[in-house]
Motif scaffolding. Structure first.
Motif, PDB file in Angstrom:
ATOM      1  N   GLN A 206       0.826  -1.209   0.000  1.00  0.00           N
ATOM      2  CA  GLN A 206       0.000   0.000   0.000  1.00  0.00           C
ATOM      3  C   GLN A 206       0.860   1.259   0.000  1.00  0.00           C
ATOM      4  O   GLN A 206       0.519   2.251  -0.664  1.00  0.00           O
ATOM      5  CB  GLN A 206      -0.933   0.000   1.213  1.00  0.00           C
ATOM      6  N   GLN A 207       1.971   1.225   0.726  1.00  0.00           N
ATOM      7  CA  GLN A 207       2.867   2.381   0.718  1.00  0.00           C
ATOM      8  C   GLN A 207       3.648   2.456  -0.593  1.00  0.00           C
ATOM      9  O   GLN A 207       3.884   3.544  -1.115  1.00  0.00           O
ATOM     10  CB  GLN A 207       3.820   2.313   1.911  1.00  0.00           C
ATOM     11  N   TRP A 208       4.062   1.337  -1.118  1.00  0.00           N
ATOM     12  CA  TRP A 208       4.823   1.312  -2.375  1.00  0.00           C
ATOM     13  C   TRP A 208       4.003   1.911  -3.519  1.00  0.00           C
ATOM     14  O   TRP A 208       4.502   2.702  -4.308  1.00  0.00           O
ATOM     15  CB  TRP A 208       5.217  -0.124  -2.689  1.00  0.00           C
ATOM     16  N   ASN A 209       2.726   1.567  -3.567  1.00  0.00           N
ATOM     17  CA  ASN A 209       1.880   1.965  -4.690  1.00  0.00           C
ATOM     18  C   ASN A 209       0.990   3.169  -4.403  1.00  0.00           C
ATOM     19  O   ASN A 209       0.529   3.833  -5.333  1.00  0.00           O
ATOM     20  CB  ASN A 209       0.991   0.789  -5.112  1.00  0.00           C
ATOM     21  N   GLY A 210       0.700   3.440  -3.133  1.00  0.00           N
ATOM     22  CA  GLY A 210      -0.255   4.477  -2.790  1.00  0.00           C
ATOM     23  C   GLY A 210       0.341   5.873  -2.812  1.00  0.00           C
ATOM     24  O   GLY A 210       1.557   6.061  -2.884  1.00  0.00           O
ATOM     25  N   ILE A 211      -0.540   6.852  -2.739  1.00  0.00           N
ATOM     26  CA  ILE A 211      -0.118   8.250  -2.670  1.00  0.00           C
ATOM     27  C   ILE A 211       0.318   8.567  -1.250  1.00  0.00           C
ATOM     28  O   ILE A 211      -0.289   8.122  -0.268  1.00  0.00           O
ATOM     29  CB  ILE A 211      -1.275   9.175  -3.098  1.00  0.00           C
ATOM     30  N   THR A 212       1.377   9.344  -1.120  1.00  0.00           N
ATOM     31  CA  THR A 212       1.845   9.766   0.191  1.00  0.00           C
ATOM     32  C   THR A 212       2.451  11.157   0.094  1.00  0.00           C
ATOM     33  O   THR A 212       2.553  11.753  -0.986  1.00  0.00           O
ATOM     34  CB  THR A 212       2.865   8.753   0.762  1.00  0.00           C
ATOM     35  N   ASP A 213       2.859  11.689   1.227  1.00  0.00           N
ATOM     36  CA  ASP A 213       3.587  12.954   1.271  1.00  0.00           C
ATOM     37  C   ASP A 213       4.529  12.932   2.468  1.00  0.00           C
ATOM     38  O   ASP A 213       4.541  11.969   3.243  1.00  0.00           O
ATOM     39  CB  ASP A 213       2.646  14.168   1.315  1.00  0.00           C
ATOM     40  N   ILE A 214       5.341  13.960   2.608  1.00  0.00           N
ATOM     41  CA  ILE A 214       6.260  14.094   3.732  1.00  0.00           C
ATOM     42  C   ILE A 214       6.262  15.551   4.172  1.00  0.00           C
ATOM     43  O   ILE A 214       5.646  16.415   3.543  1.00  0.00           O
ATOM     44  CB  ILE A 214       7.697  13.653   3.379  1.00  0.00           C
ATOM     45  N   THR A 215       6.977  15.808   5.248  1.00  0.00           N
ATOM     46  CA  THR A 215       7.119  17.165   5.766  1.00  0.00           C
ATOM     47  C   THR A 215       8.592  17.499   5.892  1.00  0.00           C
ATOM     48  O   THR A 215       9.314  16.862   6.666  1.00  0.00           O
ATOM     49  CB  THR A 215       6.450  17.308   7.142  1.00  0.00           C
ATOM     50  N   ASP A 216       9.040  18.476   5.130  1.00  0.00           N
ATOM     51  CA  ASP A 216      10.394  18.991   5.297  1.00  0.00           C
ATOM     52  C   ASP A 216      10.425  19.776   6.610  1.00  0.00           C
ATOM     53  O   ASP A 216       9.579  20.648   6.851  1.00  0.00           O
ATOM     54  CB  ASP A 216      10.750  19.900   4.120  1.00  0.00           C
ATOM     55  N   ALA A 217      11.390  19.475   7.472  1.00  0.00           N
ATOM     56  CA  ALA A 217      11.446  20.128   8.776  1.00  0.00           C
ATOM     57  C   ALA A 217      11.639  21.639   8.652  1.00  0.00           C
ATOM     58  O   ALA A 217      11.218  22.396   9.520  1.00  0.00           O
ATOM     59  CB  ALA A 217      12.554  19.519   9.625  1.00  0.00           C
ATOM     60  N   ARG A 218      12.264  22.077   7.564  1.00  0.00           N
ATOM     61  CA  ARG A 218      12.425  23.514   7.349  1.00  0.00           C
ATOM     62  C   ARG A 218      11.074  24.172   7.098  1.00  0.00           C
ATOM     63  O   ARG A 218      10.792  25.269   7.596  1.00  0.00           O
ATOM     64  CB  ARG A 218      13.380  23.771   6.177  1.00  0.00           C
ATOM     65  N   LEU A 219      10.218  23.494   6.330  1.00  0.00           N
ATOM     66  CA  LEU A 219       8.886  24.025   6.084  1.00  0.00           C
ATOM     67  C   LEU A 219       8.070  24.023   7.376  1.00  0.00           C
ATOM     68  O   LEU A 219       7.321  24.967   7.649  1.00  0.00           O
ATOM     69  CB  LEU A 219       8.186  23.219   4.997  1.00  0.00           C
ATOM     70  N   LEU A 220       8.202  22.974   8.180  1.00  0.00           N
ATOM     71  CA  LEU A 220       7.513  22.952   9.468  1.00  0.00           C
ATOM     72  C   LEU A 220       7.909  24.159  10.305  1.00  0.00           C
ATOM     73  O   LEU A 220       7.052  24.801  10.941  1.00  0.00           O
ATOM     74  CB  LEU A 220       7.837  21.664  10.229  1.00  0.00           C
ATOM     75  N   GLY A 221       9.210  24.485  10.331  1.00  0.00           N
ATOM     76  CA  GLY A 221       9.654  25.649  11.089  1.00  0.00           C
ATOM     77  C   GLY A 221       8.970  26.915  10.624  1.00  0.00           C
ATOM     78  O   GLY A 221       8.479  27.719  11.436  1.00  0.00           O
TER      79      GLY A 221
END
Length: 356
Positions: A206-221
């Motif tokens: 599901q992770q290999w094929n599914g849509i995901t995103d991440i958070t750049d820690a700089r953007l979080l700041g």
């Protein structure tokens, strides 16, 4: 200077990047951690244990704190214990500041387990994607909910405003952090290169094929500091992700290329890192000697279990950023660049070897 930020967990991945943004914006920054780990130029470091209210009071008295950024947690064996321990950590901090500061705003950093559930009920009945801030809480005990309720009550009683941020997997520079997938994959990629092995995706189909995103820690700041200063963001919860989406089947070969190695064909089932890298410290010691790396063990840098948990989810997970956009936060970060920038920084700091 009429704004002084207290960043709790300043040496962690979220706290470090929040502090950097605050400093760049001209804030006075007081960074709280339990013990010295490394200095951040420009930050006034204080040391206290947030399990002990008196300790926090002693560290913050006379500091003129106006804004709190709470970005630390303590992993426990059960979610009931997580609620008790992590709730007490926030309560102790807020109670201490009620005695030592005139707090105007508090920022709490949680995460997308708000929508996925705690580790022990992980993805059993997650919210529908894309995750939106208006979705109701899941019917599971969750220390994020506990912390939110503590924050809301304290804000109402003490008269400060608040904001909550829910990042996805954070990618950025921090060492010895339990939730840092980027550094974990950097160590794994370096080990694969040293051993002449393929780069094997450890997670679920599901992770290999599914849509995901991440958070750049700089953007979080940047997002956290924005919510602390933007009137429209007061008393609001926000998803915090890069603003793009991808599939791991697309991202994995890009990461392999960054280490000059081959991405293995996906086997169709999880192949966790934790079991395969039991002897990583031995390989890393040899790499450290060969390339004169900073004196860390692989297990000081990598969190195999947390990366396995993130990449092993049996559901897709990604968040909607429309609420922030509508209120004026238009920042964006390319996710591939998040990884590549981190790898470049780790090489420059001699944490991982150069790819020659």
């Amino acid at each position: 200077m009429d704004r002084t930020a207290l960043v709790v967990g300043v040496t962690g991945i979220a706290g470090h990047n929040i502090a950097q943004t605050l400093l760049a914006d001209g804030w006075r920054v007081v960074g709280l951690s339990r013990a010295p780990r490394y200095e951040i130029p420009g930050v006034e470091h204080v040391y206290a244990d947030v399990h002990d209210q008196a300790s926090v009071e002693a560290a913050t008295i006379g500091r003129g704190i106006t804004h709190l950024f709470f970005s630390t947690w303590s992993r426990q064996a059960t979610e009931a214990e997580n609620c008790t321990v992590n709730g007490a950590m926030l309560t102790n901090t807020l109670n201490a500041l009620a005695r030592t500061a005139a707090l105007r705003h508090a920022v709490l950093i949680t995460g997308l387990k708000h929508y996925l559930g705690p580790f022990e009920a992980y993805a059993e009945a997650p919210a529908d994607t894309p995750f939106r801030e208006i979705q109701p809480r899941l019917p599971f005990q969750n220390f994020y909910y506990e912390q939110e309720d503590i924050l809301f009550t304290a804000a109402a009683e003490q008269g400060f405003t608040w904001s909550v941020h829910r990042p996805h997997t954070m990618i950025g520079y921090a060492l010895g952090n339990a939730m840092n997938m980027g550094v974990t994959l950097a160590v794994y990629g370096s080990i694969c290169r040293a051993r002449g092995e393929q780069f094997i995706f450890p997670g679920s189909p599901q992770q290999w094929n599914g849509i995901t995103d991440i958070t750049d820690a700089r953007l979080l700041g940047r997002h956290a500091v924005w919510s602390a200063t933007e009137p429209a963001a007061r008393n609001q919860a926000f998803n915090t992700t890069n603003g793009d989406v991808f599939r791991w089947r697309q991202m994995w070969p890009r990461l392999a290329e960054a280490f000059g190695i081959e991405a293995a064909p996906y086997s169709g089932q999880p192949d966790p890192l934790e079991g395969r890298l039991a002897h990583a410290d031995e390989t890393w010691a040899a790499l450290s000697d060969k390339y004169a790396l900073a004196p860390y063990r692989a297990t000081d840098l990598a969190s195999w279990w947390h990366t396995d948990a993130d990449l092993g989810r049996p559901v897709e997970a990604f968040a909607d950023m429309s609420k922030s956009r509508a209120l004026g936060f238009l920042d964006f970060q390319d996710s591939t660049r998040s990884f590549l920038d981190l790898f470049d920084t780790l090489r420059a700091q001699h944490v991982i070897p150069e790819v020659s």
